[in-house]
Structure formats: C-alpha cells, structure tokens
Motif scaffolding. Sequence first.
Motif, mmCIF file in Angstrom:
data_model
loop_
_atom_site.group_PDB
_atom_site.id
_atom_site.type_symbol
_atom_site.label_atom_id
_atom_site.label_comp_id
_atom_site.label_asym_id
_atom_site.label_seq_id
_atom_site.Cartn_x
_atom_site.Cartn_y
_atom_site.Cartn_z
ATOM 1 N N TRP A 139 0.787 -1.218 0.000
ATOM 2 C CA TRP A 139 0.000 0.000 0.000
ATOM 3 C C TRP A 139 0.818 1.266 0.000
ATOM 4 N N GLU A 140 2.076 1.126 0.377
ATOM 5 C CA GLU A 140 2.917 2.312 0.347
ATOM 6 C C GLU A 140 3.010 2.772 -1.095
ATOM 7 N N GLY A 141 3.144 4.042 -1.284
ATOM 8 C CA GLY A 141 3.239 4.556 -2.643
ATOM 9 C C GLY A 141 1.874 4.866 -3.210
ATOM 10 N N LEU A 142 0.828 4.466 -2.508
ATOM 11 C CA LEU A 142 -0.517 4.804 -2.960
ATOM 12 C C LEU A 142 -1.123 5.719 -1.900
ATOM 13 N N VAL A 143 -1.011 6.998 -2.141
ATOM 14 C CA VAL A 143 -1.432 7.979 -1.158
ATOM 15 C C VAL A 143 -2.824 8.482 -1.524
ATOM 16 N N GLY A 144 -3.620 8.828 -0.497
ATOM 17 C CA GLY A 144 -4.931 9.413 -0.778
ATOM 18 C C GLY A 144 -6.023 8.750 0.021
ATOM 19 N N THR A 145 -6.800 9.567 0.739
ATOM 20 C CA THR A 145 -7.866 9.014 1.575
ATOM 21 C C THR A 145 -9.225 9.579 1.178
ATOM 22 N N SER A 146 -9.276 10.280 0.038
ATOM 23 C CA SER A 146 -10.561 10.797 -0.442
ATOM 24 C C SER A 146 -11.501 9.620 -0.674
ATOM 25 N N PRO A 147 -12.816 9.877 -0.661
ATOM 26 C CA PRO A 147 -13.751 8.780 -0.930
ATOM 27 C C PRO A 147 -13.412 8.057 -2.238
ATOM 28 N N ALA A 148 -13.015 8.804 -3.248
ATOM 29 C CA ALA A 148 -12.692 8.174 -4.530
ATOM 30 C C ALA A 148 -11.516 7.205 -4.380
ATOM 31 N N MET A 149 -10.488 7.615 -3.625
ATOM 32 C CA MET A 149 -9.327 6.733 -3.456
ATOM 33 C C MET A 149 -9.646 5.568 -2.530
ATOM 34 N N GLN A 150 -10.540 5.803 -1.573
ATOM 35 C CA GLN A 150 -10.939 4.677 -0.721
ATOM 36 C C GLN A 150 -11.624 3.608 -1.551
ATOM 37 N N GLN A 151 -12.403 4.063 -2.510
ATOM 38 C CA GLN A 151 -13.063 3.079 -3.369
ATOM 39 C C GLN A 151 -12.032 2.306 -4.193
ATOM 40 N N VAL A 152 -11.015 3.023 -4.679
ATOM 41 C CA VAL A 152 -9.959 2.354 -5.439
ATOM 42 C C VAL A 152 -9.274 1.290 -4.573
ATOM 43 N N ARG A 153 -8.995 1.640 -3.320
ATOM 44 C CA ARG A 153 -8.363 0.661 -2.418
ATOM 45 C C ARG A 153 -9.241 -0.559 -2.223
ATOM 46 N N THR A 154 -10.539 -0.321 -2.044
ATOM 47 C CA THR A 154 -11.456 -1.451 -1.873
ATOM 48 C C THR A 154 -11.404 -2.345 -3.109
ATOM 49 N N GLN A 155 -11.410 -1.710 -4.284
ATOM 50 C CA GLN A 155 -11.386 -2.497 -5.516
ATOM 51 C C GLN A 155 -10.105 -3.306 -5.632
ATOM 52 N N ILE A 156 -8.979 -2.683 -5.256
ATOM 53 C CA ILE A 156 -7.694 -3.404 -5.303
ATOM 54 C C ILE A 156 -7.763 -4.632 -4.393
ATOM 55 N N ALA A 157 -8.269 -4.419 -3.180
ATOM 56 C CA ALA A 157 -8.341 -5.523 -2.227
ATOM 57 C C ALA A 157 -9.262 -6.631 -2.727
ATOM 58 N N GLN A 158 -10.328 -6.242 -3.440
ATOM 59 C CA GLN A 158 -11.253 -7.260 -3.955
ATOM 60 C C GLN A 158 -10.619 -8.091 -5.058
ATOM 61 N N VAL A 159 -9.925 -7.421 -5.965
ATOM 62 C CA VAL A 159 -9.485 -8.129 -7.168
ATOM 63 C C VAL A 159 -8.131 -8.814 -6.984
ATOM 64 N N ALA A 160 -7.299 -8.297 -6.051
ATOM 65 C CA ALA A 160 -5.923 -8.803 -5.943
ATOM 66 C C ALA A 160 -5.837 -10.319 -5.756
ATOM 67 N N PRO A 161 -6.645 -10.921 -4.874
ATOM 68 C CA PRO A 161 -6.484 -12.365 -4.647
ATOM 69 C C PRO A 161 -6.926 -13.226 -5.831
ATOM 70 N N THR A 162 -7.639 -12.659 -6.790
ATOM 71 C CA THR A 162 -8.158 -13.451 -7.897
ATOM 72 C C THR A 162 -7.177 -13.477 -9.063
ATOM 73 N N ARG A 163 -7.559 -14.178 -10.135
ATOM 74 C CA ARG A 163 -6.748 -14.223 -11.339
ATOM 75 C C ARG A 163 -7.307 -13.289 -12.399
ATOM 76 N N ALA A 164 -8.392 -12.585 -12.060
ATOM 77 C CA ALA A 164 -9.128 -11.812 -13.060
ATOM 78 C C ALA A 164 -8.241 -10.774 -13.749
ATOM 79 N N SER A 165 -8.488 -10.585 -15.045
ATOM 80 C CA SER A 165 -7.827 -9.488 -15.755
ATOM 81 C C SER A 165 -8.397 -8.174 -15.254
ATOM 82 N N VAL A 166 -7.553 -7.143 -15.278
ATOM 83 C CA VAL A 166 -7.988 -5.840 -14.784
ATOM 84 C C VAL A 166 -7.713 -4.801 -15.855
ATOM 85 N N LEU A 167 -8.667 -3.914 -16.073
ATOM 86 C CA LEU A 167 -8.437 -2.799 -16.991
ATOM 87 C C LEU A 167 -8.441 -1.505 -16.184
#
Length: 460
Positions: A139-167
């Motif tokens: 998570w270091e290197g990814l700065v930002g706590t705005s609602p928009a960035m919080q959503q990005v973090r949630t998405q990262i956490a959701q997709v990271a454990p899977t094999r899914a392609s990401v765009l």
Amino acid sequence: MKNLRVLVVDDEDNMRRVLEIMLSRRGYRTLSAANGRAAFELLSSQSVDLVISDLRMPEMTGIELLRKLREAGNEVPLVMITAQGSIESAVEAMRLGACDYLLRPFDVETLDLAISRVFSVREMIQQKDYLRAQLDHAWEGLVGTSPAMQQVRTQIAQVAPTRASVLLTGETGTGKEVVARAIHRASPRRERLFVPVNCAAIPAEMLESELFGHEKGAFTGALRQHIGKFELADQGTIFLDEITEMPVTLQSKLLRVLQDGRVERLGGEQSIELDVRVIAATNRRPADAIRDARLREDLYFRLNVFAIDLPPLRERREDIPGLVRHFIALHTQAEARGPMPGISAQALDHLRAYAWPGNVRELGNTIERALILSGGQTLDVPHFPLEAARRASAPRDAADTPLDLRLEPAVEALEIRLIREALRQAGGSKARAAQLLQISERSVWYKLKKYGLGSDAAGP
Ligand SMILES: Nc1ncnc2c1ncn2[C@@H]1O[C@H](COP(=O)(O)OP(=O)(O)OP(=O)(O)O)[C@@H](O)[C@H]1O
Ligand SMILES: [Mg+2]
C-alpha cells in the motif's frame, strides 16, 4: 548513447579486452572487473549505466553478483553472457532481474542489439519512478484518503487475490501504474515478477517478439532465441500499458493467448503453457478507442473483467495535502537533503486551486522543482510558478540581428522547444505530451532519441 558507462565483468582477460574494445569503439566508457566480487565492490562506490557480466566465474558467479546487487537495492541493468547449452541459467538470470542475455559466441550486432534494447527499456520504465515503486510495499506509494481513493483501495483488495484481468483507465498521471503494482503486491503472485510493457514505447514491429519471444532465425535479425515478456511473467503479472497503442492485429493474437493460456515463440514449434495475470491500462476512454478502431471490442471484454477508473486529481482535491507531504518526504530522502521542509497554508491553497492537467505526476514534479527553488526552506507561493509557467513566453523581436536562413537547424530548435514545453505541461508524460503536440507517442519517443533529450527533457 554517448558517455554511458559500461562495466565488463569476466574472468578471462582476453574476453574482457575484446568486449572493452568493442564497447569503446562505440563510444561507451568502460570499466572492468575480473569476477563478481570485484564488480560488486566497484559498484558499491561507483555507478555505471550497464553491467555486462559473464555467468560462470570463480569467486562469485554472474548470478550471485546479480542477486547481491538486487538485494542491496541496486537496479543497474545487467546483461548476462552465457555459454551455449546453459539456457536454464539464462532464464534464471532473467527472472532475477537481468535485462537480457547473450549466448557465446556472439557478434558485434548481437551486442549492439542487446545494448540498445537495455537502454530503450531503461527509458521506458523511467528508472526513478520504477526504483522507488519497487521499494514500496503493497500500500505504500498509494497515497490518498478521499472517498474516490478509498473506493480504489477497496477495488484493489477485492481483485488482488483473484486471477481476473484488470483494466485500468484514467487520465495521464493519475496513478494507473501505481495501482497495477499495488494489485500485484497484494496478490498471491507477489513473489513472482511484475513485468511492465509499454505498448506505445516499443516499435510496432518489435512488439510481438517482445511479448511472445522468438526462436533463433525466426526472422531476419533474429540472431538468437529471445524470451518474451509473457514467459517472464509466468506465475506473476504482466502490465500492458497503453494497450490501445498495440496494433489491432497483435491485439487479436493477444486475445488468443489470453483465452488459451499458452504462447508460441515466433518461429517456434511448440506452445508453452503459462499462468499470467494480465493488467492493462489506457488513458483513452475505451468506448472512444473501440469506435476509432484502436481497441478490439472482443479484447476489451476479455480485459475488462474488472475495471478500475482512476479519478483525475482535480476531482479529489482533498488528497492534495497528503500527496504534497508524500512527495516532500520522497524527494528530501532521495536527495538526502536533511530535515524535511514544510509548506505554507497559502502555498497549499494555491496548489488546491490549480487544475492539474498532468494529475499526480505533475504535482510530484512541481514539488520536486519547488524544493530546489526553496533550498530546504518552507515551501511558499513563489516556489510554485504555476500560472506564470502556463503563459507561453512571447518571442522577442530580433529585427536587428541578421536572420539565419538555414531551415533545418531552425526547425530542429523549434521542435526541441515545443517538445520540452509539451513535456513540461504534461508533467513528463510522453503520452500526454504527444496529445498536446498532436503527433503519435511513437514520434515523441523517436524525437527524444533523435535529439538526445533524456528524462530531463521537461526541465527548465
Ligand atoms: N495515489 C498516489 N500516491 C502516490 N503517488 C502517486 C499516486 N498516483 C500517482 N502517483 C505518482 O505519480 C506518478 C504518475 O503515476 P503513474 O505512472 O502511475 O500514472 P499513470 O496513470 O500510469 O500515467 P500515464 O497514463 O501517463 O502512464 C508516479 O510517479 C507515481 O508514483
Ligand atoms: Mg502509466
């Protein structure tokens, strides 16, 4: 290419001499070491632009040297020389982070090709950002706590454990590559390689073999076997940056590879089964890219299993103070400049009010410049000449000096000026600079090389 320093490591005096002569004839400055240990010691006190090392040496082998360098955080590009028949060690070297390998015996052209590949890759990954990002943890290197960035973090956490392609979509400089790395580091693949490929920076005709590799003799100039990026990324992650710049014919081949989970090297007989996680990025809107026939719709659906859209900085201004602190810390550490300067409230307001067309990248560059201007003192409004910089400087009337009529130097000088200015406005992003100049990104890369403009091209 001139004045680059190359370190030659080989235990055989003759081989070392031959390489040194080849390299110095081509204008490189050379240093040499007789084994890995000597090379490692030399590299702890001096920096070079490239290491060319023999694999098998007494005291410390090329592989050990490479491993020790990477452990010490030294990311200097290294090309490994191996004997015929030790292809496994070559692949091992590539996995450990060697840029390329040469099979003995090799000729001057092969050497040239390997070196030019190293330096184009080096530009491509913009060394500085790459090195810093590598040192960070998930998570270091990814700065930002705005609602928009919080959503990005949630998405990262959701997709990271899977094999899914990401765009990943988003304007230039919004942090697509940062997010791609975060996904990799938060995934079960974190111990394997993250292999970035900038589709815009590699000449179209070379891209296929870069991605999928080739066998010796697959085409004119294929003097030896080459391992593709997909193979390197096996069990890891491949990051296909600027995916819309990939020729559409190659896009359909890519689609097949993604569907089958297998690649064939160009000119190769058998197909190789691979387990690669794909993350793709573009700063175009996918719908537009499909309409303009830059992106195949079927590939888009295959990649878009999971989409993350990075909002522009002007839509999350509350992240600016945190990012400013992050960049002050980053640049103060990088330059070992001593205590960390603060920033005045007015200066921060000034930064919050600005539109940031180059997004986070532009903010980072702006802070870096401001730190130089302030000389370690608190950052203040005068250290951020944002508006002033937007105004193009008016050309001075030079009626009293005789006009130099030679067209070519004048055109070149103007090109250089416009490219520098575009890069500055784009916060260093070649993709965005290309848009401002209304030429292709490939032409930007070509011209940068032609005029010898390095990564400092956006400088004052
Ligand atoms: N959320 C963030 N926190 C910290 N640094 C960031 C963040 N987003 C971007 N950066 C920094 O800004 C710079 C640009 O980010 P990045 O290269 O990921 O942008 P990008 O979206 O890939 O841009 P482009 O489309 O031009 O390639 C990098 O130096 C990166 O470290
Ligand atoms: Mg990018």
